[in-house]
Write a protein that holds these residues in place. Structure first.
Motif, short mmCIF file in Angstrom:
data_model
loop_
_atom_site.label_atom_id
_atom_site.label_comp_id
_atom_site.label_asym_id
_atom_site.label_seq_id
_atom_site.Cartn_x
_atom_site.Cartn_y
_atom_site.Cartn_z
N PRO A 190 0.84 -1.21 0.00
CA PRO A 190 0.00 0.00 0.00
C PRO A 190 0.87 1.25 0.00
CG PRO A 190 -0.66 -1.55 1.74
CD PRO A 190 0.66 -2.01 1.22
N PRO A 191 0.35 2.38 -0.47
CA PRO A 191 1.13 3.63 -0.47
C PRO A 191 1.52 4.06 0.95
CG PRO A 191 -0.79 3.82 -1.91
CD PRO A 191 -0.95 2.55 -1.12
N ALA A 192 2.71 4.65 1.06
CA ALA A 192 3.18 5.20 2.33
C ALA A 192 2.97 6.71 2.38
CB ALA A 192 4.67 4.89 2.52
N GLY A 193 2.33 7.26 1.36
CA GLY A 193 2.08 8.69 1.28
C GLY A 193 2.12 9.14 -0.16
N ARG A 194 1.89 10.43 -0.36
CA ARG A 194 1.87 10.95 -1.72
C ARG A 194 3.25 10.85 -2.37
NH1 ARG A 194 2.87 15.84 -4.01
NH2 ARG A 194 3.26 16.78 -1.96
N ARG A 195 4.30 11.18 -1.61
CA ARG A 195 5.67 11.03 -2.10
C ARG A 195 6.33 9.86 -1.38
NH1 ARG A 195 8.43 16.91 -1.78
NH2 ARG A 195 7.66 16.72 0.36
N GLU A 196 7.00 9.01 -2.13
CA GLU A 196 7.66 7.84 -1.57
C GLU A 196 9.10 7.78 -2.08
OE1 GLU A 196 4.24 4.46 -1.18
OE2 GLU A 196 4.64 5.19 -3.21
N LEU A 197 10.04 7.76 -1.15
CA LEU A 197 11.45 7.63 -1.48
C LEU A 197 11.93 6.26 -1.03
CD1 LEU A 197 14.23 8.87 -2.32
CD2 LEU A 197 14.45 9.64 0.06
N VAL A 198 12.59 5.53 -1.92
CA VAL A 198 13.13 4.21 -1.60
C VAL A 198 14.64 4.34 -1.36
CG1 VAL A 198 13.52 1.86 -2.43
CG2 VAL A 198 11.35 3.01 -2.91
N VAL A 199 15.10 3.78 -0.25
CA VAL A 199 16.52 3.78 0.10
C VAL A 199 17.00 2.34 0.19
CG1 VAL A 199 18.27 4.49 1.78
CG2 VAL A 199 16.25 5.93 1.39
N ILE A 200 18.11 2.04 -0.47
CA ILE A 200 18.70 0.71 -0.44
C ILE A 200 19.95 0.72 0.43
CG2 ILE A 200 19.88 -1.07 -1.80
CD1 ILE A 200 16.97 -1.15 -2.30
#
Length: 269
Positions: free
Chosen positions: A198-208
């Motif tokens: 599910p979405p975590a918010g309008r903007r989503e940043l993925v960090v590896i």
């Protein structure tokens, strides 16, 4: 990507100390140990509290390409067998085209301390190497020390609040699957993650975070299509050699406007 990281760190180090002297701002950050409480199994929940001057921020464990990753040395402590850190969910800062990840104003960083001898006092001594930034970046080294000898089992509100502010786990956030596809490049690998969640918010940043020494992950480009969040970026070896990846060691963190989610490991995509 590695050249960008080295350049950013060199710029911070070159401008830091003269900038402080010229502006007369004094110390932009202080730190202290909050003694916390003892759990039934003998481990102690404590914290390091950072207080930042107005307008300054410090960094998360994966700070972004222009940030300075924090390092902690506990080796001078007494009666300490191991330390675990629980990071509160950080904020994403976007300033001047640069994206960094961290905290401003105040950071209470919970630590779980395992003693060598249960029931005996513990002397916690930590050397903290980290960066703080405002208009300039300043590398900092602080030492904090405290004798932890109380047997109180009542949770400290500030530490309990910081523990509650951690990222959700994948299962808590309803992540249904996490896959990672890898493709060799001239400088390492390109990684593509596909998260069914599910979405975590309008903007989503993925960090590896590769979870392996000597590997560096660059900024990820993220996009969502329905129930799938896809992110693509580069993995490089600090030595410049070949890159081998253990997918089970990878940590994927999604930082959204509404919540943060931390996913441990991924399957081949």
């Amino acid at each position: 990507m590695i050249k960008q990281l080295v350049s950013a760190l060199a710029l911070c180090l070159a401008t830091a100390l003269p900038g402080v002297a010229q502006t007369g701002i004094g110390t932009p950050v202080t730190a202290e140990i909050l003694p916390g409480w003892v759990k039934a199994d003998g481990t102690r929940i404590a914290a390091i509290k950072f207080k930042l001057a107005p307008g300054w921020k410090t960094y998360w464990r994966a700070p972004g390409d222009a940030g300075i990753p924090p390092q902690f040395d506990w080796s001078r402590s007494d009666n300490l067998r191991g330390v675990g850190i629980t990071w509160p969910a950080p904020k994403v800062f976007r300033e001047g085209g640069v994206r960094t990840i961290g905290y401003k104003d105040e950071l209470v960083l919970p630590i779980t301390l395992a003693p060598r001898q249960t029931g005996k006092p513990m002397r916690l001594t930590a050397t903290l190497d980290f960066g703080v930034c405002s208009d300039i970046c300043v590398p900092q080294q602080l030492e904090v020390s405290a004798l932890l000898d109380s047997t109180d089992r009542t949770p400290t509100p500030a530490i309990a609040a910081a523990l509650a502010a951690r990222a959700y786990s994948g299962s808590e956030a309803g992540v249904r699957s996490a896959t990672c596809s890898l493709r060799p490049t001239a400088n390492g690998l390109t990684i593509e993650t596909r998260l069914d969640m599910p979405p975590a918010g309008r903007r989503e940043l993925v960090v590896i975070e590769p979870g392996q020494p000597g590997l560096w992950a660059g900024e990820m480009n993220s996009k969502r299509s329905g129930g799938t969040l896809t992110a693509t970026g580069d993995l490089s070896a600090m030595s410049g050699g070949a890159v081998a990846i253990d997918r089970s060691a990878i940590t994927i963190t999604v930082l959204g406007d509404n919540r943060a989610i931390e996913i441990r490991g991924c399957t081949p995509g």
